[in-house]
Enzyme design. Structure first.
Site, PDB file in Angstrom:
ATOM      1  N   GLY A  24      50.923 103.843  12.238  1.00 44.32           N
ATOM      2  CA  GLY A  24      50.274 104.315  11.796  1.00 44.32           C
ATOM      3  C   GLY A  24      48.980 102.654  10.849  1.00 44.32           C
ATOM      4  O   GLY A  24      48.250 103.214  10.663  1.00 44.32           O
ATOM      5  N   THR A  25      49.637 102.156  10.909  1.00 42.83           N
ATOM      6  CA  THR A  25      49.539 100.938  10.118  1.00 42.83           C
ATOM      7  C   THR A  25      48.146  99.941  11.112  1.00 42.83           C
ATOM      8  O   THR A  25      48.020  99.116  10.543  1.00 42.83           O
ATOM      9  CB  THR A  25      50.531 100.287   8.968  1.00 42.83           C
ATOM     10  OG1 THR A  25      51.423  99.653  10.029  1.00 42.83           O
ATOM     11  CG2 THR A  25      50.837 101.055   8.603  1.00 42.83           C
ATOM     12  N   GLU A  44      54.001 126.484  -9.857  1.00 37.36           N
ATOM     13  CA  GLU A  44      53.588 125.376 -10.098  1.00 37.36           C
ATOM     14  C   GLU A  44      53.250 124.820 -11.056  1.00 37.36           C
ATOM     15  O   GLU A  44      53.517 123.371 -11.709  1.00 37.36           O
ATOM     16  CB  GLU A  44      52.464 125.669  -8.870  1.00 37.36           C
ATOM     17  CG  GLU A  44      52.748 125.788  -7.214  1.00 37.36           C
ATOM     18  CD  GLU A  44      53.477 124.722  -6.373  1.00 37.36           C
ATOM     19  OE1 GLU A  44      53.067 123.765  -6.776  1.00 37.36           O
ATOM     20  OE2 GLU A  44      53.814 125.579  -5.211  1.00 37.36           O
TER      21      GLU A  44
END
Ligand code: ADP
Length: 663
Positions: free
Chosen positions: A241-242, A463
């Protein structure tokens, strides 16, 4: 873009014709069978009718007993003319014999004896009795069909099967005879690529390199005059995807020469020898069209190092394909103007013969874009999107998306536009981009997922644990936001951090990240005294990280300065002894335990902050770093205030090594 195959047959043309051919063939066969079976079946009579005819003296002229299977009855012409009793007499039989009636016969001798018995009963004198002739008749067509039909069926099945294997009708490779032809798509004057370098953002160095390739093709003399040789191959290396494919397409668009593109997997077929044949064909076509560019995407599908997997046996077909590629690359001289470009994200698995100068002379590394690169990519993709022009700007978005590749950026822009459209807005705002980003990172928001209050509390504390650890650990990445809105398939909440743009990571950064990842489980333990399954993903991450630290980055002094990267880790092939395996396991456990303890200590110390944050999270569901500053004050970055980072097994072990295990 047009898919311009070598022979421009209309799609589906041959399929249409051949199906008609099959249909006609089967119809003819069917008709023949029916007519042969059906011959003589008309006007069939039974015993009773025959008895009637015998009573009518002189009516039956004679009977032919054909092949002992059927009796053909011929009526004398006078009788047929005289009375209406024989009006139903037929004239038939495909062999042209004209009988009037026919009667099936099961056994010839029974037929004879029955006939005799009836004539006896009727007291017909011997000389008036019906003459029965035994006739042998051969049905050539029927017999021919008997062995032609199965052959035809087999032939049809074979043709259909071969078409299927060939990947369906139409186009090259569609038929069995075209299987060795390359499946490359050709872009030339008729089907222009309309991607230019302007569409490729960032990647300045890579662009410069490939621009030179374009120039080679346009004026080769300029370079050869000085004795230089034009490179044969250019390998684009980088994560998915670059923009490797995009860059190659841009080269095609700019160079204005024919451009063959094919994926590495297109060479692979279930038949032996097809790959090599396709490589030959591809280069043959390219030579005919020179100057031109051949682009092979995902070249690792064929270019894998040969004979590596000795245990499982080599893949001969792939090796043959690769050998053919090597031979072809040696074979063509560059003055012809054929340049091979290829892309891969696994250069480490490629065969070294492929990478040597003279084949792929140039390797262009394409990395994930940095802040500037991302800004440029956003600019390219924002062009097609109608933004509000106020909140949305490329720089802000680039800041929000560290580590994102071009493809992900393109995806986020598209998602944001879709979200805005779903909300019936007339322009895309930063809020939409935020939603798109959350969706890309965490998956789809599931507001309606029913979570009981107890569970919600655990999630909030979990979290909050991550967030607090991240806040107070010096080397942890800064927090962006923390949320307990369930997302995706499994995530019940998550804390998002902004990773630093850096190329190497120091030990203390890795340890702090591990400690922060343990923050969730540690918070459950500290607050509730119980742990849950919610930390599975975290544990998975830290375990991998710990093994990497020890076996890949050589960060453990006990195991030593070794790296087993890329070497098989299964019991048969691992490059270390059982003792080392045990040592590694023990060190991993020690490392993990120590970071878990560290997280617990930190959270015990900051219990009040954890409680505060968790309560606020339960209330608001999403907290940003600004909320954290409001609740617990700004993030302390002064290292002196923090507990020192310790690497297990080091402190009491070696005098030379520093406290954190790196010498
Ligand atoms: P790969 O490196 O896997 O071959 P692609 O070239 O297919 O990646 O990129 C996929 C998509 O991502 C492109 O079609 C484009 O929309 C976008 N993209 C990637 N890199 C860039 C870039 N540098 N500039 C603009 N768009 C990019």
């Amino acid at each position: 873009m047009d898919n311009n195959n070598q022979d421009n047959k209309p799609e589906g043309g041959p399929k249409f014709q051949s199906y008609w051919l099959y249909a006609i063939m089967s119809l003819v066969l069917l008709a023949l069978v029916v007519s042969s079976l059906g011959s003589g079946s008309s006007n069939e009579i039974d015993d009773a009718r025959l008895y009637q005819m015998l009573q009518d003296k002189g009516a039956i002229e004679h009977i032919d007993l054909v092949n002992g299977r059927s009796a053909e009855i011929y009526i004398s012409p006078e009788k047929k003319g005289d009375t209406g009793a024989y009006q139903d007499a037929s004239q038939g039989g495909i062999s042209g014999t004209r009988y009037d009636y026919v009667m099936p016969v099961v056994d010839a001798s029974v037929f004879y004896s029955k006939l005799k018995e009836k004539e006896d009963n009727l007291n017909i004198p011997f000389e008036d009795r019906v003459q029965v002739k035994s006739v042998r008749r051969t049905n050539y067509i029927g017999e021919a069909l008997q062995w032609l039909l199965p052959l035809a069926v087999i032939a049809i099945i074979w043709i259909v099967l071969m078409r299927r294997l060939g990947g369906g009708g139409g186009g090259p490779g569609g038929q069995i005879f075209n299987i060795g032809k390359s499946k490359a798509t050709l872009f030339d004057q008729n089907s222009k690529v309309n991607i230019t370098f302007a569409d490729v953002a960032g990647l300045d160095e890579a662009k410069e390199e490939v621009m030179e390739v374009v120039d080679f093709l346009k004026n080769p003399k300029k370079y050869t005059a000085l004795g230089g040789k034009i490179p044969k191959g250019v390998l684009l290396v980088g994560p998915p995807g670059t923009g490797k494919t995009l860059l190659a397409k841009a080269v095609a668009g700019e160079a204005g020469v024919p451009f063959f593109t094919m994926s590495g997997s297109d060479f692979v077929e279930m038949f032996v020898g097809v790959g090599a044949s396709r490589v030959r064909d591809l280069f043959k076509q390219a030579r005919e069209k020179a100057p031109c560019i051949i682009f092979i995407d995902e070249i690792d599908a064929i270019g894998r190092a040969r004979g590596r997997n000795g245990m499982q046996g080599g893949n001969d077909e792939r090796e043959n394909t690769l050998n053919q590629l090597l031979v072809e690359m040696d074979g063509f001289s560059t003055d012809k103007g054929v340049i091979l470009m290829a892309a891969t994200n696994r250069p480490d698995v490629l065969d070294s013969a492929l990478l040597r100068p003279g084949r792929f002379d140039r390797q262009i590394g394409i990395d994930r874009p940095d802040l500037k690169g991302r800004e440029a990519i956003f600019k390219v993709h924002l062009k097609t999107i109608k933004t509000d022009g106020v909140t949305v700007d490329a720089f802000t978005l680039a800041e929000m998306t560290p580590g994102f590749a071009g493809a992900e950026i393109a995806n986020i822009c598209n998602e944001a536009a879709l979200i805005a459209a779903r909300r019936n807005q007339d322009s895309v705002t930063l809020v939409d981009f935020n939603y798109a980003l959350d969706k890309a990172i965490g998956g789809l928001e599931k507001k309606n997922k029913l979570i009981n209050p107890d569970e919600k509390e655990i999630i909030a504390y979990h979290e909050a644990g991550h967030a607090i650890c991240g806040w107070f650990l010096e080397h942890a990445s800064p927090l962006v936001k923390v949320t307990i809105v369930p997302r995706g398939v499994a995530a019940l909440g998550y804390a998002q951090y902004l990773p630093k743009e850096q190329y190497i990571t120091r030990t203390e950064q890795m340890l702090d990240m591990m400690c922060m990842t343990f923050g969730g489980r540690a918070a459950e333990q500290v607050i509730f005294g119980k742990i849950s399954t919610g930390a599975q993903n975290d544990l998975d991450k830290v375990t991998k990280q710990a093994y990497d630290m020890i076996t890949v980055y050589g960060m453990n002094p006990e195991v030593g300065q070794v790296s087993f990267y890329g070497m098989s880790k299964d019991a048969y092939q691992r490059p270390y002894s059982d003792e080392t395996a045990t040592l590694i396991d023990n060190q991993v456990r020690r490392l993990l335990d120590s970071q878990y303890m560290r997280a617990q200590e930190l959270l015990k110390d900051k219990r009040a902050e954890v409680e505060l944050l968790a309560k606020e999270l339960l209330d608001k569901e999403v907290l940003s770093s600004k909320d954290l500053v409001r609740l617990i004050g700004p993030r302390p970055v002064d290292a002196d205030k923090l507990p020192p980072v310790e690497m297990p097994g080091v402190v009491d072990n070696s005098l030379d090594s520093s406290p954190n295990g790196v010498s």
